[in-house]
Design a protein around this motif. Structure first.
Motif, mmCIF file in Angstrom:
data_model
loop_
_atom_site.group_PDB
_atom_site.id
_atom_site.type_symbol
_atom_site.label_atom_id
_atom_site.label_comp_id
_atom_site.label_asym_id
_atom_site.label_seq_id
_atom_site.Cartn_x
_atom_site.Cartn_y
_atom_site.Cartn_z
ATOM 1 N N LYS A 239 0.854 -1.247 0.144
ATOM 2 C CA LYS A 239 -0.095 -0.118 0.049
ATOM 3 C C LYS A 239 0.924 1.324 -0.183
ATOM 4 N N ALA A 240 1.890 1.309 0.758
ATOM 5 C CA ALA A 240 2.731 2.420 0.765
ATOM 6 C C ALA A 240 3.515 2.615 -0.372
ATOM 7 N N GLU B 90 3.607 5.808 -5.633
ATOM 8 C CA GLU B 90 3.363 5.696 -7.247
ATOM 9 C C GLU B 90 2.018 6.633 -7.701
ATOM 10 N N GLN B 91 1.152 6.679 -6.936
ATOM 11 C CA GLN B 91 0.017 7.353 -7.185
ATOM 12 C C GLN B 91 0.211 8.961 -6.983
ATOM 13 N N LYS C 147 2.990 14.231 -11.963
ATOM 14 C CA LYS C 147 3.365 14.394 -13.398
ATOM 15 C C LYS C 147 2.222 14.691 -14.146
ATOM 16 N N LYS C 148 1.025 14.288 -13.824
ATOM 17 C CA LYS C 148 -0.155 14.696 -14.479
ATOM 18 C C LYS C 148 -0.599 16.099 -14.330
#
Length: 159
Positions: free
Chosen positions: A122-123, A128-129, A135-136
């Motif tokens: 989860k970490a 990554e999210q 980046k988005k």
């Protein structure tokens, strides 16, 4: 995130019930641990001869109910193993309570290890999210700048 929280809640409930089952064993087997039992079948029906038989029956019942409530194959297997140890474990004068406690302890450590692995996963996913969102956002800013530049150039060429 919601799946992870649901999984953690289910795991916490499993650990709580396993601890309760272990507590029942400890409370009801205070003097029984040092004794040797034989589960020689005298008749085809289930007979609860003493408090130890009752405790084993309660432990198996609690774990089976937990397995059904949480649809857990691992807990159903644990209940089956406990029942088998209860039924066949005392043939050599072995400590069945120790074996049952060992099975429960092994299950607890397995669940704790899985929880730790899921926490690590989860970490990683959260990290990554966050990178993806950054980046988005950066790319959205670039698109807005380029769109603005295109609009300016279009208006200049139209004049």
């Amino acid at each position: 995130a919601a799946d992870h929280e649901a999984t953690e809640a289910a795991r916490t409930e499993e650990l709580k019930t396993i601890a309760e089952a272990k507590k029942i064993l400890v409370e009801t087997s205070s003097g029984a641990v040092s004794q040797t039992y034989s589960f020689l079948q005298l008749s085809s029906g289930l007979r609860l001869q003493n408090r130890a038989d009752l405790a084993n029956s309660e432990v198996v019942t609690v774990v089976r109910q937990l397995a059904q409530r949480h649809h857990s194959a691992a807990l159903a297997q644990l209940a089956s193993r406990i029942a088998a140890v209860t039924k066949y474990g005392a043939t050599n004068g072995e400590d069945i309570f120790g074996k049952i406690k060992g099975l429960i302890s092994d299950m607890i450590s397995k669940l704790e290890k899985e929880a730790e692995e899921e926490g690590t996963e989860k970490a990683y996913c959260d990290e990554e999210q966050a990178k993806t969102e950054a980046k988005k956002s950066e790319l959205d800013d670039d698109i807005a700048k380029l769109t603005s530049k295109i609009d300016q150039e279009s208006s200049k060429s139209a004049q």
